[in-house]
Scaffold this motif. Structure first.
Motif, PDB file in Angstrom:
ATOM      1  N   LYS A  85       0.843  -1.208   0.000  1.00 41.85           N
ATOM      2  CA  LYS A  85       0.000   0.000   0.000  1.00 41.85           C
ATOM      3  C   LYS A  85       0.869   1.246   0.000  1.00 41.85           C
ATOM      4  O   LYS A  85       0.585   2.217   0.708  1.00 41.85           O
ATOM      5  CB  LYS A  85      -0.909  -0.035   1.239  1.00 41.85           C
ATOM      6  N   TRP A  86       1.955   1.184  -0.785  1.00 44.05           N
ATOM      7  CA  TRP A  86       2.964   2.243  -0.731  1.00 44.05           C
ATOM      8  C   TRP A  86       2.379   3.631  -0.933  1.00 44.05           C
ATOM      9  O   TRP A  86       2.771   4.592  -0.287  1.00 44.05           O
ATOM     10  CB  TRP A  86       4.088   1.985  -1.736  1.00 44.05           C
ATOM     11  N   SER A  87       1.371   3.732  -1.839  1.00 44.49           N
ATOM     12  CA  SER A  87       0.892   5.085  -2.150  1.00 44.49           C
ATOM     13  C   SER A  87       0.039   5.648  -1.003  1.00 44.49           C
ATOM     14  O   SER A  87      -0.174   6.846  -0.920  1.00 44.49           O
ATOM     15  CB  SER A  87       0.121   5.100  -3.461  1.00 44.49           C
ATOM     16  N   ASP A  88      -0.445   4.791  -0.105  1.00 46.21           N
ATOM     17  CA  ASP A  88      -1.214   5.286   1.052  1.00 46.21           C
ATOM     18  C   ASP A  88      -0.285   5.786   2.165  1.00 46.21           C
ATOM     19  O   ASP A  88      -0.664   6.636   2.960  1.00 46.21           O
ATOM     20  CB  ASP A  88      -2.066   4.156   1.671  1.00 46.21           C
ATOM     21  N   PHE A  89       0.942   5.201   2.208  1.00 47.11           N
ATOM     22  CA  PHE A  89       1.798   5.490   3.374  1.00 47.11           C
ATOM     23  C   PHE A  89       3.136   6.128   2.987  1.00 47.11           C
ATOM     24  O   PHE A  89       4.112   6.002   3.707  1.00 47.11           O
ATOM     25  CB  PHE A  89       2.042   4.190   4.162  1.00 47.11           C
ATOM     26  N   ALA A  90       3.166   6.805   1.826  1.00 44.83           N
ATOM     27  CA  ALA A  90       4.449   7.354   1.356  1.00 44.83           C
ATOM     28  C   ALA A  90       4.751   8.734   1.935  1.00 44.83           C
ATOM     29  O   ALA A  90       5.802   9.311   1.648  1.00 44.83           O
ATOM     30  CB  ALA A  90       4.445   7.425  -0.167  1.00 44.83           C
ATOM     31  N   GLY A  91       3.854   9.271   2.762  1.00 41.39           N
ATOM     32  CA  GLY A  91       4.078  10.624   3.275  1.00 41.39           C
ATOM     33  C   GLY A  91       5.084  10.658   4.416  1.00 41.39           C
ATOM     34  O   GLY A  91       5.470   9.616   4.959  1.00 41.39           O
ATOM     35  N   ARG A  92       5.538  11.847   4.738  1.00 46.27           N
ATOM     36  CA  ARG A  92       6.335  12.072   5.952  1.00 46.27           C
ATOM     37  C   ARG A  92       5.536  13.020   6.836  1.00 46.27           C
ATOM     38  O   ARG A  92       4.847  13.918   6.313  1.00 46.27           O
ATOM     39  CB  ARG A  92       7.670  12.755   5.620  1.00 46.27           C
TER      40      ARG A  92
END
Ligand code: HEM
Length: 485
Positions: A85-92
């Motif tokens: 689910k990289w695009s859901d959790f790619a934030g900082r």
């Protein structure tokens, strides 16, 4: 259908209900106002978080002020969040102090996930790949030979090698970025390293993180914060000077990362297509990212390697004998790695036991999502506990013991569960550089030297370590005996 038939206020109510933190996510009791600050300021946080997983399971939550953090303690869960689910959790996470150390979020490591960040990372990734294929092997080889010479010059006296490892790792990065390398005695190098180390350790201090969670504290005097501001100014002055000098001298020769980036600024081919202007701040912060990300990590890993083999001398003898049997007297090349399985297994085992970035870098959910069936609302902070994942008894037999053999054929170790570089959109940008460095540095060191304890009276290195952003071994001394007798 429900969109049209449901009254608007009910739709709003259900949305609110769904975006509140999952009530069933387990976790230790949290105190009013402080939340779980006491847990988060514990000594050796990765070990503490791993111990909490035994009580609350491999996914649990901690509170810090009004922020919810979700701690992931197994490689399956970390892979689900960071890779599947990289695009859901790619934030900082956005933070007051993070903005200060990252030039307003313009670094790769602390910048939030955005079109600008993606384009920036793509440009740097491309430039790094070009450097890696053109010159990295030669650069590391040169530093490995230089390190061997430094150790030979100690003539079997008792020494602490940590500074030499830092110089070797830092020289790889400064050669890649500016085409320059330094001696341990260089004032320029010492100033830069001291300043970068200070920033990393000050930023990791609870006196600084408290400012992110409790804004009222920013109004009070805080000497640690004043020091951080001073060191950031000093860093910017030093790096700025390096870039200016580089522009004047070497730029046209090309071949370095900085020349690649400056070229991108002038003729923004790929970057322009993605509507991204690579500003001076981007170039500046990239240098900071590579120097911070690429120096203390690799140096810490070399230090751990020597510490572990002092405890288990037969491991270094096996690595030495493997090289002699396969390569004779020749020094190894990176392409020899498939023929040196024991050396690779030892490196993997050290990365497993002491992932030098034990809690990676915090991620942020950029939208509502889920992990292991738990609802994770937008803006939740995700902490991948790589140390915990590497000690998960469900995956690793005898997880706390040093057994390189587990990574040999049929040894039972799982390469899939080994995730020292994180994964997905935020995978360590220097993974390829780090892997080649670890292989060549370790191969050269163990080919050329036998490492011996400083004396029979002194205790062997303490293997628990000190965890801040980087997991380091406590200072120790050693004797490097040349194998060329
Ligand atoms: C990020 C590990 C060496 C540059 C990271 C992360 C980890 C990591 C776990 C965070 C990933 C995440 O957020 O999920 C390591 C280890 C190293 C190493 C174990 C050596 C043994 C290096 C080197 C460089 C580097 C040599 C530079 C040449 C970076 C950068 C980031 C990063 C720029 C930020 C990536 C991003 O946010 O997109 N590293 N690293 N690292 N690393 Fe490394």
């Amino acid at each position: 259908k429900p969109e049209t038939t449901f009254p608007k206020f009910l739709q709003f109510f259900f949305k609110r209900l769904h975006s509140s933190p999952s009530p069933s996510l387990p976790g230790p009791p949290s105190f009013p106002f402080l939340g779980n600050m006491l847990d988060l300021t514990r000594d050796h946080l990765p070990i503490h978080l791993t111990a909490l997983a035994q009580r609350y399971g491999n996914i649990y939550r901690l509170k810090c002020g009004s922020t919810t953090m979700v701690i992931l303690n197994s490689s399956e869960l970390i892979r689900e969040a960071l890779i599947k689910k990289w695009s859901d959790f790619a934030g900082r996470p956005h933070s007051y102090t993070g903005d200060i150390v990252s030039g307003g979020g313009r670094s790769i490591s602390l910048g939030d996930y955005s079109e600008e960040w993606k384009a920036h990372r793509r440009v740097i990734h491309g430039a790094l790949q070009r450097c890696t294929s053109d010159s990295l092997h030669t650069v590391i080889e040169r530093q490995a030979r230089r390190l061997s010479q430094v150790l030979r010059d100690y003539k079997e006296t008792t020494v602490d090698l940590s500074e030499d490892f830092t110089v070797a790792a830092s020289n790889v990065i400064t050669t890649l970025t500016f085409g320059k390398s330094y001696d341990k005695s260089s004032e320029e190098l010492q100033k830069l390293q001291t300043c970068l180390n200070e920033i990393v350790s000050l930023w990791g201090s609870p006196w600084i993180s408290a400012l992110d969670s409790f804004p009222l504290l920013r109004k009070l005097p805080n000497p640690t914060f004043s020091r951080l501001l001073k060191e950031v100014d000093r860093r910017d002055e030093l790096i700025g000077k390096h870039i200016e000098e580089f522009k004047k001298s070497d730029c046209e020769e090309g071949g370095t990362l900085t020349s690649s980036l400056l070229q991108c600024q002038e003729t923004p081919q790929g970057a322009a297509k993605q509507q991204m202007t690579l500003t001076d701040t981007h170039v500046h912060m990239t240098t900071v990212d590579l120097l911070i990300g690429g120096t203390e990590t690799t140096a810490a890993l070399l230090n751990w390697t020597v510490a572990f083999i002092l405890h288990r001398p037969e491991v270094q003898n096996k690595v030495y004998e493997e090289q002699r049997a396969v390569l004779g007297v020749r020094y190894p090349q990176y392409s020899d790695r498939h023929r040196l399985p024991y050396l690779c297994a030892m490196i993997n085992e050290i990365l497993r036991l002491r992932p030098v970035a034990p809690l990676a870098v915090p991620h942020r959910a950029v939208r509502n999502s889920s992990i292991a069936g738990y609802f994770i609302p937008k803006n939740t902070i995700i902490i991948p506990n790589l140390f915990g994942a590497h000690h998960d008894p469900e995956v690793w037999k005898d997880p706390y013991s040093f057994r390189p053999e587990r990574f040999l054929k049929d040894g039972g170790g799982s390469i899939r569960a080994l995730i020292p570089f994180g994964g997905g959109a935020r995978l360590c940008l220097g993974e390829a550089v780090a892997k080649m460095e670890m292989f060549l540095f370790t191969a050269y060191l163990l080919r050329d030297f036998q490492f011996l304890p400083a004396s029979k009276e002194e205790p062997l290195p303490d293997l628990r370590g000190v965890a801040s952003v980087v997991l380091k071994v406590k200072p120790y001394t050693v004797i490097a005996r040349s194998r060329e007798q």
